[in-house]
Design an enzyme around this catalytic site. Structure first.
Site, mmCIF file in Angstrom:
data_model
loop_
_atom_site.group_PDB
_atom_site.id
_atom_site.type_symbol
_atom_site.label_atom_id
_atom_site.label_comp_id
_atom_site.label_asym_id
_atom_site.label_seq_id
_atom_site.Cartn_x
_atom_site.Cartn_y
_atom_site.Cartn_z
ATOM 1 C CB VAL A 94 -0.976 0.027 1.201
ATOM 2 C CG1 VAL A 94 -1.969 -1.114 1.100
ATOM 3 C CG2 VAL A 94 -0.224 -0.003 2.527
ATOM 4 C CE LYS A 156 -13.083 1.453 18.375
ATOM 5 N NZ LYS A 156 -11.915 1.432 19.207
ATOM 6 C CG ASP A 185 -18.763 3.874 16.615
ATOM 7 O OD1 ASP A 185 -18.760 2.686 16.968
ATOM 8 O OD2 ASP A 185 -18.755 4.817 17.419
ATOM 9 C CG HIS A 186 -18.440 -2.121 15.995
ATOM 10 N ND1 HIS A 186 -17.252 -1.624 16.477
ATOM 11 C CD2 HIS A 186 -18.964 -2.870 17.006
ATOM 12 C CE1 HIS A 186 -17.063 -2.053 17.705
ATOM 13 N NE2 HIS A 186 -18.072 -2.806 18.055
ATOM 14 C CE LYS A 190 -22.258 -3.555 19.310
ATOM 15 N NZ LYS A 190 -22.123 -4.982 19.005
ATOM 16 C CD GLU A 224 -14.245 -4.749 25.992
ATOM 17 O OE1 GLU A 224 -13.810 -5.656 25.256
ATOM 18 O OE2 GLU A 224 -13.806 -3.587 25.970
ATOM 19 C CG HIS A 248 -17.441 2.325 20.584
ATOM 20 N ND1 HIS A 248 -17.544 2.416 19.216
ATOM 21 C CD2 HIS A 248 -16.479 1.394 20.809
ATOM 22 C CE1 HIS A 248 -16.701 1.584 18.645
ATOM 23 N NE2 HIS A 248 -16.032 0.950 19.589
#
Length: 504
Positions: A94, A156, A185-186, A190, A224, A248
């Site tokens: 790359v 991110k 931003d996953h 959701k 977590e 997030h």
């Protein structure tokens, strides 16, 4: 099935095609979109990486990844026979501008076969230091000129601080138009997060209560049980505040606190989110000490196994000042939310993995029942569980069965498993589909990224300049450092957790 989308030939170029993100998230998401009829009839997936692979070898890798990580389970032979030939591989460095011309040749080959132009999506599933390099080399190769058909997706972290975020935004703005840039931003993909807006703005009973007159405080917790593990190389330069709160959790706060948009369009929704960030009270060195808590996990026991502290993780700095826990009290200084505290908390090696938003309402203005009647009474709460379960529950008071008047807290629950038979899509499925559709509603805009960084920079600066003398300050399988409990306790509250499986 979207007929407009089906008629738009699409090429996905995944930089980092041999990496973990593609294996665990992107490949399964694209396959599931294919299964459900969301991919165009004419599409191609081009994976890139330094490893030299044939198309067949890369297809085999993706098949193994999808079999292992897809929510739909093992791939059926007939489905793979139809999907697999769309997958291609192009070895590339790359950092070498010349190799990008090979992408152009491959894209032109597909367009010739399809007898028309294709939408091209460049997905940067690579380390952040490659973002500018790839963007500039795409431009040098003439692969970014069609603003209506070319899109770039950036994972991110978007910048390491405010200054680097501004620099990256400025670089991208020289090459792309804002409508081409998808800062992903996953969390925003959701299902339960998207349902917050539906719950707020499609129900007449909620909006009159959604303000400082009725809401006492808001908590957003993303916890977590896992430690950092092999990610110390990345994490030691990041920490919990950068890794989770700056993106997030602040995104979740914006969705909860935003004003109703005039229309459900990308620019309207994103304008309202930016309004929230601009209204948020900025920190001074004094308020950082009063309203922000950091922590770092030490050794302990989790699920019967002894686990190391952060400083004992592989590759960690034995004197690391990096926080693995952060809790911050924010205020949104506008008419709707003036004086209502928003408590955000995140950390690793905590008692349970969960993502929960709790909105606590104020007490009833006058209690007509006797103290004995309301012994177990609680304030009303709206609890939005993002994971592990997906549910929205409203906690209210009701009479307990019996001849006497005794009040008890009961839950009015909407949960996905009990309501719908179909599986909810993974976050990346939703977001990749939106990229194909050109819908930026769930993606961060340049000004939104910079406002979020501007908000947390005083905390980051204070923590970097002030070495913590008590790290590690919480053990594995706890809920974090004692100061985090004190942060909410001094306001008369405590951290709220959703019971396992919603049971008390």
């Amino acid at each position: 099935m979207n007929t407009q989308l089906k008629s738009q030939p699409t090429v996905f170029v995944i930089f980092g095609g041999t990496g973990d993100l593609n294996a665990r998230k992107l490949a399964p998401a694209l396959y599931n979109l294919y299964l459900e009829g969301w991919l165009p009839e004419q599409f191609a997936l081009i994976g890139t990486g330094r490893t030299k692979l044939t198309d067949e070898e890369f297809q085999g890798r993706m098949l193994n990844d999808i079999n292992e990580f897809s929510r739909t389970g093992k791939v059926a032979e007939d489905k793979w026979a139809a999907f697999g030939p769309h997958i291609h591989y192009q070895a590339a460095d790359v950092q070498n501008a010349e190799t990008y011309r090979d992408f152009g040749k491959l894209i032109k080959k597909f367009e010739k076969e399809w007898q028309g132009p294709a939408n091209v999506i460049y997905y940067l599933a690579v380390a952040p230091n490659f973002f500018p390099i790839i963007a500039e080399n795409l431009a040098k190769a003439g692969l970014t000129e069609d603003a209506d058909r070319t899109r770039i997706v950036i994972e991110k972290p978007f910048g390491h601080d405010l200054e680097s975020a501004k620099e990256l935004n400025a670089l991208l703005a020289r090459i792309f138009e804002e409508k081409q840039i998808y800062r992903i931003d996953h969390y925003l993909g959701k299902e339960t997060v998207q349902n917050i807006m539906a719950f707020r703005f499609a129900n007449a009973i909620m909006e009159p209560l959604w303000n400082r007159d009725h809401i006492e405080h808001v908590q957003i917790s993303v916890t977590e049980s896992l430690g950092v593990g092999e990610r110390t190389g990345y994490y030691d330069g990041s920490g919990a505040l950068r890794d989770m709160i700056q993106n997030h959790l602040l995104q979740l706060l914006c969705i909860v606190a935003m004003e109703p948009p005039v229309r459900f369009t990308a620019e309207e929704v994103r304008d309202r989110k930016v309004d929230v960030l601009r209204a948020m009270r900025r920190f001074t060195p004094e308020t950082v000490r009063e309203q922000a808590v950091r922590g770092q996990y030490g050794a302990g026991w989790l699920e019967g196994q002894k686990v190391p502290g952060y400083r004992e993780e592989p590759g960690a700095n034995p004197q690391s000042n990096t926080e693995t826990f952060a809790a911050v009290k924010f205020f949104v200084d506008n008419w709707r939310w003036q004086g209502v505290p928003f408590y955000l908390r995140t950390g690793k090696r905590l008692h349970r993995s969960a993502s929960v938003i709790t909105i606590q309402f104020k007490d009833v203005p006058h209690l007509v029942f006797s103290p004995e009647t309301v012994e177990t009474m609680r304030q009303n709460r709206l609890i939005i569980s993002i994971q592990p379960e997906m549910s929205i529950r409203l906690q209210v008071q009701a009479k307990r069965p019996g001849v006497d008047m005794m009040l008890n807290t009961v839950d009015m629950v909407f949960d996905y498993k009990g309501t719908y038979q179909t599986q909810a899509p993974e976050a990346y499925e939703t977001l990749l589909l939106d990229v194909m559709l050109g819908d930026q509603t769930l993606f961060m805009r340049a000004d939104q990224v910079e406002e979020a960084w501007d908000l947390v920079m005083p905390i980051l600066t204070s923590w970097q300049n002030r070495i913590s003398q008590n790290f590690p300050n919480y053990s594995a399988d706890s809920w974090g450092p004692e100061d985090a409990e004190a942060l909410v306790a001094k306001d008369g509250f405590h951290w709220l957790t959703l019971p396992l499986n919603g049971k008390k």
